[in-house]
Design an enzyme around this catalytic site. Structure first.
Site, PDB file in Angstrom:
ATOM      1  N   CYS A  13      37.528  41.630  34.272  1.00  0.00           N
ATOM      2  CA  CYS A  13      38.324  42.848  34.178  1.00  0.00           C
ATOM      3  C   CYS A  13      37.665  43.853  33.227  1.00  0.00           C
ATOM      4  O   CYS A  13      37.251  43.457  32.146  1.00  0.00           O
ATOM      5  CB  CYS A  13      39.702  42.477  33.663  1.00  0.00           C
ATOM      6  N   PRO A  14      37.541  45.106  33.541  1.00  0.00           N
ATOM      7  CA  PRO A  14      38.066  45.766  34.734  1.00  0.00           C
ATOM      8  C   PRO A  14      37.013  45.979  35.833  1.00  0.00           C
ATOM      9  O   PRO A  14      37.232  46.796  36.715  1.00  0.00           O
ATOM     10  CB  PRO A  14      38.499  47.111  34.184  1.00  0.00           C
TER      11      PRO A  14
END
Lengths: 77, 330
Positions: A13-14
């Site tokens: 992430c991200p």
């Protein structure tokens, strides 16, 4: 309508969201994108990104330590 | 979140931009470590955007951010955090974005005096000037403490409906959050960047010193978030998985690194960053044995696999705790 696959394995992430966002921006409304991830956070983040940006999540599933999210590209509204 | 809401309350369309530098703390270690699997893994920027009902654009700035980290004009904070340069950089990127997407101005949630480095009365004009945003940069939460910006002067936004918060206290923000009926929000004390972390910063500097080169890529900075980092010799270090989730994550790097793993006992996956002589390889194997279930055995079999696919198995005595020097831990 065309179908595409995005390999976002090993990304954390991200990055899976950024890669999804960049790919979706290249596609047409109605196209389908299958995103394959290994970060379990993608199971929340990609659907959240889709909800706020006007795209539809057709399916999410976890299999063999992978997270798969199938997105239908919306018209961006 | 508050700054955005304050502007939206004036009937203005707002979209969010979130910049990813590679150093953002977004539950990475929670995502990797098996013991943290039950912790929520939400991306705060996405979550906030959804609460506010706005679009969010996440922008990868890993490459251009290198220059900010490596050559900060205003220096570093307590660790490797170049906060003021970072702020200038992000506002400059936001300025590029609004020009490309036909937006009129930029808002941030900054408050005068809230941060010791980047949010002081003296530094806030620096962000405006060095980012190039000038008076297109509006800080709704402390606008009344600052000179009116273009959107205020032109009447695009009503200055009287903005705020005059200042100082380190978050109480006014918490009261405003209550007024807006925000029940849940990200921790107000920050901690969203690994560069503010002392241990992480030490690992980063160690990596640069060992390579005699301060360049880095995303894999480099991600690996600094994972495992024990042990440097028994200046020219190599070991990254030792601490649990199943980390071992699994490190497996993704097996084609790029020499790695070691015990074949006679269960134990961690160990990546080698650097080149090994035969003596180094034995030391690396003894260390690998030390962190596995064979740590008290007389002999442990450790397989080393090299990036070209070649393998070598060593039978070694696990290194004794007394020989494992504290200063080897990065």
């Amino acid at each position: 309508m065309s179908s595409y696959t995005l390999d976002a394995r090993r990304m954390l992430c991200p990055m899976p969201v950024i890669k999804t966002q960049d790919k979706v921006n290249e596609l047409q409304a109605g196209d389908q994108l299958t995103v394959i991830c290994t970060d379990p956070g993608a199971l929340n983040d990609i659907p959240a990104w889709c909800r706020i940006n006007g795209h539809k999540v057709l399916e999410t599933k976890e299999q063999d330590d992978e997270v798969i999210v199938i997105v239908e590209v919306g018209n961006g509204t | 979140m508050l700054a955005t809401k304050a502007i939206m309350e004036q009937g203005i369309h707002v979209e969010g931009i979130n910049f990813f530098t590679g150093f953002c703390v977004e539950g990475h270690t929670h995502a990797i470590r098996k013991k943290d699997k039950q912790k929520p893994k939400r991306n705060n920027a996405l979550w906030v955007a959804e609460q506010l009902g706005i679009k969010l654009h996440i922008v990868d700035v890993i490459e251009p951010y290198k220059d900010v980290l490596l050559n900060p004009k205003h220096g570093y904070g307590a660790n490797m955090n170049p906060c003021l340069d970072c702020k200038c950089f992000m506002v400059s990127k936001a300025l590029e974005w609004i020009k490309e997407h036909d937006f009129d101005f930029i808002i941030t949630g900054e408050v005068v005096g809230q941060r010791p480095k980047s949010q002081r009365a003296q530094t806030m004009p620096i962000v405006q000037e060095e980012s190039g945003a000038g008076d297109l940069l509006v800080r709704p939460l402390c606008a009344k403490k600052l000179p009116p910006t273009l959107p205020e002067r032109e009447g695009w936004i009503d200055r009287e409906k903005l705020f005059e918060f200042s100082g380190r206290s978050r109480k006014p923000q918490m009261a405003l959050a209550e007024q807006y009926d925000f029940k849940d929000y990200a921790t107000p004390a920050g901690g969203c960047c690994f560069l503010t972390d002392e241990t992480y910063s030490r690992k980063l500097v160690d990596m640069w010193q060992a390579r005699s080169d301060r360049d880095y890529d995303l894999d480099d900075i991600m690996l600094l978030k994972v495992g024990r980092h042990i440097r028994p010799r200046p020219h190599f270090k070991l990254i030792v998985g601490r649990e199943e989730g980390e071992n699994k994550y490190l497996e993704g790097y097996k084609k790029q690194f020499t790695y070691l793993r015990s074949t006679s006992h269960t134990g961690p996956l160990v990546l080698v960053d650097g080149k090994l002589s035969s003596d180094d390889l034995e030391l690396a194997a003894r260390l690998t044995a030390r962190f596995g279930h064979g740590k008290t055995a007389e002999s442990v079999d450790v397989e080393a696999v090299f990036p070209d696919g070649a393998t070598q198995t060593l039978s070694v005595e696990p290194i004794a705790p007394s020989q494992l020097k504290e200063e080897w831990y990065v």
